[in-house]
Scaffold this active site. Sequence first.
Site, PDB file in Angstrom:
ATOM      1  N   SER A  14      36.139  34.685  33.934  1.00  0.00           N
ATOM      2  CA  SER A  14      37.526  34.216  34.013  1.00  0.00           C
ATOM      3  C   SER A  14      37.558  32.719  34.278  1.00  0.00           C
ATOM      4  O   SER A  14      36.558  32.106  34.675  1.00  0.00           O
ATOM      5  CB  SER A  14      38.273  34.927  35.142  1.00  0.00           C
ATOM      6  N   ASP A  15      38.705  32.110  34.111  1.00  0.00           N
ATOM      7  CA  ASP A  15      38.929  30.753  34.588  1.00  0.00           C
ATOM      8  C   ASP A  15      39.130  30.825  36.108  1.00  0.00           C
ATOM      9  O   ASP A  15      39.215  31.908  36.704  1.00  0.00           O
ATOM     10  CB  ASP A  15      40.154  30.156  33.887  1.00  0.00           C
ATOM     11  N   TRP A  16      39.209  29.678  36.724  1.00  0.00           N
ATOM     12  CA  TRP A  16      39.331  29.567  38.180  1.00  0.00           C
ATOM     13  C   TRP A  16      40.552  30.353  38.694  1.00  0.00           C
ATOM     14  O   TRP A  16      41.684  30.044  38.357  1.00  0.00           O
ATOM     15  CB  TRP A  16      39.461  28.088  38.540  1.00  0.00           C
ATOM     16  N   ASP A  17      40.293  31.394  39.484  1.00  0.00           N
ATOM     17  CA  ASP A  17      41.340  32.151  40.166  1.00  0.00           C
ATOM     18  C   ASP A  17      42.294  32.870  39.199  1.00  0.00           C
ATOM     19  O   ASP A  17      43.369  33.317  39.582  1.00  0.00           O
ATOM     20  CB  ASP A  17      42.150  31.223  41.082  1.00  0.00           C
TER      21      ASP A  17
END
Length: 364
Positions: A14-17
């Site tokens: 995933s991307d950050w958070d």
Amino acid sequence: VLRDEWGFEGFVVSDWDSVSEMIDHGFSADERSAARQALVAGLDMEMISRAFEDHLGDLVSSGEIDGTILDEAVLRILRVKQRLGLFARPYRDAAAAPGRLRAESLAVARQLAVEGAVLLRNDGAVLPLARQPGTVAVIGPLADAPREQLGTWSYDGRAEDSVTPLAELRRRVGPTRVRFAAGLEHSRSIAHDGFDAALTAARESDVVLYFGGEEAILSGEAHSRADIRLPGAQEALIEALAATGKPLILVVLAGRPLVLHDVLEQVDAVLYAWHPGSLAGPALADLLLGVQSPSGRLPVTWPKGVGQIPIYYNHKNTGRPPRRERLIALEDIAVGAWQSSLANTSHYLDLGMDPEFPFGFGLS
């Protein structure tokens, strides 16, 4: 598509958070739902947020997720680690990592800055300057701003590694022939306190180089501006410099296209450098002094005003697309004119139909 059609054998991160942020987007009710939806959709590894760590075990135990889906995600991660040799050698020797400021890296940084710059205007062939250009006034809030030239998201960048345009021009042209006055303390400053020193430097010089634009923090993720003209009092300073009658070259350091419509008629040349990195000084000096020829081309369509945005080269037509022979200018509309749709074409009464510069534009 990724795994079956393309045969991708890596894993998806995933991307950050981003798993937890599906809640903010209104897609997931809570972190438990987000973890389930992300895993079932094909995500293998979550970056930073803890939805997987906190909820996947219970989701499998409760039967809400088939355990084989989790096993497959884990297997994909382990397979890549195996191929990288991380089970046999999990730690790398930090001393073997390439050091900072290697000659090869600096050469690439310099060349990227050269090739990325775009020459937008060059009236009277004022550029390139002579290799010995007489006296030069170096003015502007970004002429000697080592951290700002690194640009946004440059967490590993160090100001002390940057060579600024002022420093390089002093080295190349000679310190006694460079007159420096920032004019403005920073790119957003509205104070005119430094104008007099800048104008004195300009009058005492043969040519004026103005380094302006946006400091790094003004662009990047979640840093939009509703007004994308040169910030602060920069336009006023450029107007005052133009009034001296000296050749005036605008060098813009910025992370986005800026509206230059009112500035263009006051300057002789415009070199758009973006945020050119640690070797901005040597790269820009190469271009200004003719050691290198500008070759950059615009990766975007450039607006005349913020009201033209969105504007791009393959914009789909409306039912009544603009037609040059049917443009109506604001000043051509008679006072008290009958209310109508005028020329019945889609354009701006005050800006016409054309951008300031088209996609792919760039002089040399």
